[in-house]
Design a protein around this motif. Structure first.
Motif, PDB file in Angstrom:
ATOM      1  N   ILE A 127       0.851  -1.176   0.000  1.00 56.13           N
ATOM      2  CA  ILE A 127       0.000   0.000   0.000  1.00 56.13           C
ATOM      3  C   ILE A 127       0.895   1.236   0.000  1.00 56.13           C
ATOM      4  N   ASP A 128       0.717   2.075  -1.005  1.00 57.40           N
ATOM      5  CA  ASP A 128       1.501   3.297  -1.160  1.00 57.40           C
ATOM      6  C   ASP A 128       0.569   4.472  -0.877  1.00 57.40           C
ATOM      7  N   HIS A 129       0.635   4.979   0.348  1.00 51.53           N
ATOM      8  CA  HIS A 129      -0.271   6.053   0.771  1.00 51.53           C
ATOM      9  C   HIS A 129       0.534   7.076   1.552  1.00 51.53           C
ATOM     10  N   ASP A 130       0.675   8.277   0.986  1.00 53.06           N
ATOM     11  CA  ASP A 130       1.455   9.343   1.631  1.00 53.06           C
ATOM     12  C   ASP A 130       0.585  10.081   2.649  1.00 53.06           C
ATOM     13  N   ALA A 131       0.185   9.376   3.672  1.00 55.01           N
ATOM     14  CA  ALA A 131      -0.679   9.981   4.692  1.00 55.01           C
ATOM     15  C   ALA A 131       0.127  10.957   5.544  1.00 55.01           C
ATOM     16  N   GLY A 132      -0.507  12.052   5.915  1.00 59.05           N
ATOM     17  CA  GLY A 132       0.115  12.955   6.870  1.00 59.05           C
ATOM     18  C   GLY A 132       0.184  12.299   8.237  1.00 59.05           C
ATOM     19  N   SER A 133       1.121  12.746   9.061  1.00 57.90           N
ATOM     20  CA  SER A 133       1.318  12.119  10.370  1.00 57.90           C
ATOM     21  C   SER A 133       0.057  12.142  11.221  1.00 57.90           C
ATOM     22  N   ALA A 134      -0.753  13.182  11.078  1.00 57.30           N
ATOM     23  CA  ALA A 134      -1.977  13.276  11.886  1.00 57.30           C
ATOM     24  C   ALA A 134      -2.977  12.185  11.527  1.00 57.30           C
ATOM     25  N   ARG A 135      -2.844  11.591  10.338  1.00 56.28           N
ATOM     26  CA  ARG A 135      -3.806  10.578   9.897  1.00 56.28           C
ATOM     27  C   ARG A 135      -3.301   9.159  10.110  1.00 56.28           C
ATOM     28  N   LEU A 136      -2.161   9.004  10.771  1.00 58.91           N
ATOM     29  CA  LEU A 136      -1.613   7.658  10.958  1.00 58.91           C
ATOM     30  C   LEU A 136      -2.500   6.748  11.823  1.00 58.91           C
ATOM     31  N   PRO A 137      -3.185   7.247  12.861  1.00 62.55           N
ATOM     32  CA  PRO A 137      -4.066   6.340  13.613  1.00 62.55           C
ATOM     33  C   PRO A 137      -5.146   5.721  12.729  1.00 62.55           C
ATOM     34  N   ALA A 163       8.913  11.603   7.314  1.00 66.94           N
ATOM     35  CA  ALA A 163       8.216  12.506   8.237  1.00 66.94           C
ATOM     36  C   ALA A 163       7.527  11.741   9.356  1.00 66.94           C
ATOM     37  N   TRP A 164       7.212  10.484   9.130  1.00 72.26           N
ATOM     38  CA  TRP A 164       6.541   9.688  10.157  1.00 72.26           C
ATOM     39  C   TRP A 164       7.452   9.374  11.342  1.00 72.26           C
ATOM     40  N   LEU A 165       8.746   9.542  11.170  1.00 73.14           N
ATOM     41  CA  LEU A 165       9.677   9.234  12.255  1.00 73.14           C
ATOM     42  C   LEU A 165       9.405  10.057  13.507  1.00 73.14           C
ATOM     43  N   ASP A 166       8.794  11.207  13.343  1.00 72.22           N
ATOM     44  CA  ASP A 166       8.509  12.072  14.492  1.00 72.22           C
ATOM     45  C   ASP A 166       7.139  11.797  15.106  1.00 72.22           C
ATOM     46  N   SER A 167       6.434  10.803  14.606  1.00 73.58           N
ATOM     47  CA  SER A 167       5.097  10.498  15.119  1.00 73.58           C
ATOM     48  C   SER A 167       5.151   9.412  16.186  1.00 73.58           C
ATOM     49  N   PRO A 168       4.475   9.608  17.318  1.00 70.00           N
ATOM     50  CA  PRO A 168       4.406   8.549  18.338  1.00 70.00           C
ATOM     51  C   PRO A 168       3.588   7.346  17.877  1.00 70.00           C
ATOM     52  N   GLU A 169       2.870   7.483  16.753  1.00 68.42           N
ATOM     53  CA  GLU A 169       2.045   6.391  16.245  1.00 68.42           C
ATOM     54  C   GLU A 169       2.849   5.388  15.404  1.00 68.42           C
ATOM     55  N   LEU A 170       4.093   5.748  15.060  1.00 70.07           N
ATOM     56  CA  LEU A 170       4.812   4.942  14.070  1.00 70.07           C
ATOM     57  C   LEU A 170       5.057   3.509  14.523  1.00 70.07           C
ATOM     58  N   THR A 171       5.525   3.328  15.741  1.00 72.91           N
ATOM     59  CA  THR A 171       5.861   1.978  16.203  1.00 72.91           C
ATOM     60  C   THR A 171       4.671   1.044  16.099  1.00 72.91           C
ATOM     61  N   GLU A 172       3.517   1.496  16.533  1.00 74.57           N
ATOM     62  CA  GLU A 172       2.327   0.646  16.484  1.00 74.57           C
ATOM     63  C   GLU A 172       1.871   0.432  15.047  1.00 74.57           C
TER      64      GLU A 172
END
Length: 397
Positions: A127-137, A163-172
């Motif tokens: 899946i290739d989706h350039d979601a903004g960090s706010a939309r990661l959940p 840019a997702w590296l700065d999101s706390p949602e990335l690990t999950e």
């Protein structure tokens, strides 16, 4: 203890310490096939790429804001004949306001069913989706649901943004997929360049520290053109020509720069790095992509060299003059080249060069930009002369 004995022990210790050095990492090498419409040129490119690239990731389906769904017109017979592991890539434009999960999953299942009916057996879905960090959940929720609907035999991967590296949602988020593909080219504004090797290295190291699952780096083997506009940011033209006039600024990822990063990754690989995926498969006639010769050389870690020479063919005193790239590295057209000649009563340059004639010498000067692919040749002019010295040329970058 004699000097010779001490020297022997020292050499033995040096040899043993050298044996303890870890061997460079063998990186899996894969290719993206991103053309929306397949042509006969794909058959040759697939055949010539099989020796260096283990798998292919093929654009299958795209969703655009406002325009809806669009399928790539693949050639299933070519993919079946190729036989390499196949990953279907689903592109969900980052400008989509939201993902209709029911619709997206139904579309993915439909395209997978059609591929299987045509005799294709993909090993995975990306899946290739350039979601903004706010939309990661919300994206994580979608991926978890998609994982449940896909057969367990299919691997699920995603294209990921630094840019997702700065999101706390990335690990999950990364726990919901089998692997990720970190895109390190043209991730923000192409006007700043397509690729920064140092930044890519830092991103890869940080990504390896965050994920616990295999990841790949998506690396560039292509170029784009920036079309200037009176207002707003430039329009980006890549593999699909845009029917619009105006000045075009060409940007191309430099093979030697990318090769340097690949060497660094082999020598000191980030944690969990599994391989590299190159964007994109070079086709004959695609002028904004490295040649397959150069791409293969970079992937293998070969030394890169463009060896430009001038060849002439004579018939009844008429000489056709050609520029030849005898190396494995694509090269810009040279700024100037000279050729030693006898008396000439007719000379001319072809598109891209002008010609000046002086006693005993022809001088070709570049008047527009261009590239000569590794192993390729290009006619640059003709001359009717008493003789031309085949070895009497000089090429000036």
């Amino acid at each position: 203890m004699t000097f010779i004995h001490r020297l022997s022990l020292a050499l033995a210790a040096l040899f043993l310490s050298g044996c303890d050095q870890p061997a460079p990492l063998v990186l899996d090498q894969q290719l993206y096939i991103w053309q929306r419409q397949w042509t006969p040129a794909h058959a040759l490119a697939l055949r010539q790429s099989r020796g260096d690239f283990s798998s292919v990731r093929v654009l299958a389906l795209q969703a655009f804001p406002g325009a809806g769904w669009s399928r790539a017109r693949i050639d299933p017979a070519m993919l079946k004949a190729d036989g390499r592991p196949l990953v279907a890539v689903i592109r969900l434009d980052g400008q989509l306001k939201s993902l209709n999960q029911d619709d997206v999953i139904a579309q993915i299942q439909h395209v997978l069913g059609d591929w299987q009916a045509q005799g294709l057996a993909p090993v995975g879905v990306e899946i290739d989706h350039d979601a903004g960090s706010a939309r990661l959940p919300a994206y994580r929720t979608f991926l978890a649901r998609l994982r449940q609907t896909l057969p367990t035999t299919l691997q699920l991967s995603i294209t990921a943004l630094p840019a997702w590296l700065d999101s706390p949602e990335l690990t999950e988020l990364l726990q919901t997929v089998d692997s990720s593909v970190l895109q390190v080219h043209a991730v923000s504004d192409p006007r700043q360049g397509l690729f920064d090797a140092g930044q890519a290295r830092r991103w890869a190291k940080r990504w390896g520290a965050v994920t616990t699952r295999p990841f790949y780096l998506a690396l560039p083997a292509y170029g784009v053109a920036l079309l200037t506009q009176e207002t707003g940011a430039p329009v980006v033209e890549s593999e699909v020509p845009i029917d619009r006039g105006g000045e075009r600024r060409e940007l191309l990822a430099d093979p030697q720069t990318v090769a340097g990063l690949v060497a660094d990754l082999r020598a000191e690989p980030p944690e969990h790095l599994a391989g590299l995926i190159w964007f994109r498969l070079p086709l004959t006639g695609d002028r904004r992509v490295w040649s397959l010769t150069t791409l293969g050389a970079v992937a293998r870690g070969d030394s890169l060299d463009s060896r430009l020479a001038v060849h002439v063919d004579e018939q009844d005193g008429l000489y056709d003059i050609r520029l030849v790239n005898q190396g494995n590295l694509d090269s810009p057209w040279p700024q100037r080249l000279t050729l030693a000649v006898g008396a000439c009563d007719g000379v001319d340059a072809l598109a891209g060069y002008t010609l000046q004639q002086t006693p005993g010498l022809l001088t070709f000067t570049r008047i527009q930009e261009g590239r000569l692919a590794a192993g390729a040749q290009r006619a640059i002019g003709w001359a009717r002369c008493t003789k031309i010295d085949q070895g009497g040329f000089n090429v000036y970058p």
